[in-house]
Design a protein around this motif. Structure first.
Motif, PDB file in Angstrom:
ATOM      1  N   ALA A   1      38.978  60.074  41.193  1.00 23.22           N
ATOM      2  CA  ALA A   1      38.121  60.367  42.203  1.00 23.22           C
ATOM      3  C   ALA A   1      36.687  60.210  41.120  1.00 23.22           C
ATOM      4  CB  ALA A   1      38.608  61.841  42.067  1.00 23.22           C
ATOM      5  N   HIS A   2      36.719  60.207  40.146  1.00 18.99           N
ATOM      6  CA  HIS A   2      35.730  60.550  39.293  1.00 18.99           C
ATOM      7  C   HIS A   2      35.036  58.912  39.036  1.00 18.99           C
ATOM      8  CE1 HIS A   2      31.963  61.515  36.228  1.00 18.99           C
ATOM      9  NE2 HIS A   2      32.920  60.763  35.318  1.00 18.99           N
ATOM     10  N   THR A   3      35.612  58.581  38.762  1.00 20.67           N
ATOM     11  CA  THR A   3      35.599  57.399  38.216  1.00 20.67           C
ATOM     12  C   THR A   3      34.923  55.713  39.811  1.00 20.67           C
ATOM     13  OG1 THR A   3      37.306  56.098  37.839  1.00 20.67           O
ATOM     14  CG2 THR A   3      36.719  56.800  36.248  1.00 20.67           C
TER      15      THR A   3
ATOM     16  N   PHE B   1      31.535  55.024  40.430  1.00 17.04           N
ATOM     17  CA  PHE B   1      30.379  53.924  39.605  1.00 17.04           C
ATOM     18  C   PHE B   1      30.858  52.604  40.147  1.00 17.04           C
ATOM     19  CE2 PHE B   1      30.381  58.501  37.562  1.00 17.04           C
ATOM     20  CZ  PHE B   1      29.332  58.398  37.776  1.00 17.04           C
ATOM     21  N   ALA B   2      31.502  52.569  40.931  1.00 17.33           N
ATOM     22  CA  ALA B   2      32.369  51.485  40.878  1.00 17.33           C
ATOM     23  C   ALA B   2      31.968  51.560  42.785  1.00 17.33           C
ATOM     24  CB  ALA B   2      33.886  51.343  40.848  1.00 17.33           C
TER      25      ALA B   2
ATOM     26  N   THR C   1      40.356  50.603  42.692  1.00 13.93           N
ATOM     27  CA  THR C   1      41.274  50.574  43.070  1.00 13.93           C
ATOM     28  C   THR C   1      42.734  51.180  44.020  1.00 13.93           C
ATOM     29  OG1 THR C   1      41.970  52.127  41.529  1.00 13.93           O
ATOM     30  CG2 THR C   1      42.371  49.932  40.339  1.00 13.93           C
ATOM     31  N   PRO C   2      43.475  51.071  44.448  1.00 10.11           N
ATOM     32  CA  PRO C   2      43.843  51.844  46.149  1.00 10.11           C
ATOM     33  C   PRO C   2      44.101  52.996  45.523  1.00 10.11           C
ATOM     34  CG  PRO C   2      45.302  49.529  45.600  1.00 10.11           C
ATOM     35  CD  PRO C   2      44.307  49.217  43.868  1.00 10.11           C
ATOM     36  N   GLU C   3      44.086  53.692  44.427  1.00 12.42           N
ATOM     37  CA  GLU C   3      44.535  54.871  43.614  1.00 12.42           C
ATOM     38  C   GLU C   3      42.566  55.376  43.812  1.00 12.42           C
ATOM     39  OE1 GLU C   3      47.786  52.982  42.742  1.00 12.42           O
ATOM     40  OE2 GLU C   3      45.467  52.950  42.434  1.00 12.42           O
TER      41      GLU C   3
ATOM     42  N   PHE D   1      38.565  59.230  46.605  1.00  9.20           N
ATOM     43  CA  PHE D   1      36.767  59.357  46.904  1.00  9.20           C
ATOM     44  C   PHE D   1      37.037  59.331  48.255  1.00  9.20           C
ATOM     45  CE2 PHE D   1      32.947  57.447  47.682  1.00  9.20           C
ATOM     46  CZ  PHE D   1      32.250  57.850  46.696  1.00  9.20           C
ATOM     47  N   ALA D   2      38.242  58.657  48.760  1.00 15.38           N
ATOM     48  CA  ALA D   2      38.452  59.112  50.314  1.00 15.38           C
ATOM     49  C   ALA D   2      38.222  60.689  50.724  1.00 15.38           C
ATOM     50  CB  ALA D   2      39.095  58.518  51.420  1.00 15.38           C
TER      51      ALA D   2
END
Length: 216
Positions: free
Chosen positions: A56-58, A61-62, A68-70, A75-76
């Motif tokens: 959720a954190h990274t 920044f991407a 990734t799916p995770e 993030f959603a």
């Protein structure tokens, strides 16, 4: 019509919780002024939001195509909470004091909605939104009391809600809520009752004043 985001975090249900009871009075007064309005309600004690994970954190920044799916899923979930905050015309938070600070569930919600470059930073996306916090506590931590230095609810929330998110912060503070339950505090019951009465009066008044202000 206006939208109110209402967050409850007390582990106690209904009238057993001072923060829930006072926040409910605020909400009812608000709904009387906005009968056709919307209330987004989250009971984060009954249905906790996820704690922040590395995904959720990274993910922020991407780029979306590189997540990734995770990361995308985590993030959603954050974005949903953030969008609820951003669409709100006002926010109401029940924040009881547990061991001198806020409930961990409320901290998890804050960790999700604080996003540098969006909700936090130079131009926070919900900047100026009024937020009323019902900060109940079993004792008294007011200036001049023996435990003044142990007050980490209002200080912390002022730093986060006002300092980071840029919200227009106001507090309602029902205190000494343990007095009716703790025999050692029996002499403080009149002060508790006065504080409780004042909190309900403040809730009704502040909700009405805020509704009128937003209607202009």
């Amino acid at each position: 019509m206006a939208t109110l985001l209402h967050i409850d975090s007390s582990v106690f249900p209904g009238e057993a919780s001072s923060s829930r009871s006072v926040a409910d009075a605020f909400r009812k007064a608000w709904e009387e002024q906005h009968p056709e309005g919307t209330v987004i309600y989250r009971d984060i004690a009954a249905s906790p939001v996820p704690h922040i994970t590395a995904d959720a954190h990274t993910a922020w920044f991407a780029s979306p195509s590189e997540r990734t799916p995770e990361q995308s899923a985590a993030f959603a979930a954050r974005v949903k909470l953030i969008e609820e905050l951003e669409k709100a015309d006002a926010v109401l938070i029940g924040a009881p004091m547990y061991n001198y600070s806020i409930p961990s569930t409320l901290k998890a919600w804050l960790d999700n909605v604080i996003l540098p470059g969006r909700t936090a930073g130079e131009t926070p996306s919900a900047q100026g939104t009024p937020v009323t916090v019902v900060a109940s506590r079993g004792g008294s931590y007011a200036p001049g009391t023996p435990r003044e230095g142990y007050e980490f609810v209002q200080n912390y929330l002022e730093a986060v809600l006002k300092g980071s998110l840029g919200l227009d912060l106001d507090f309602i503070v029902p205190e000494l809520t343990m007095a009716p339950r703790n025999p050692a505090m029996s002499e403080l019951v009149p002060l508790y009752e006065a504080s409780r009465r004042r909190a309900f009066e403040d809730a009704a008044r502040k909700a009405k004043e805020l509704a009128e202000r937003l209607a202009v």
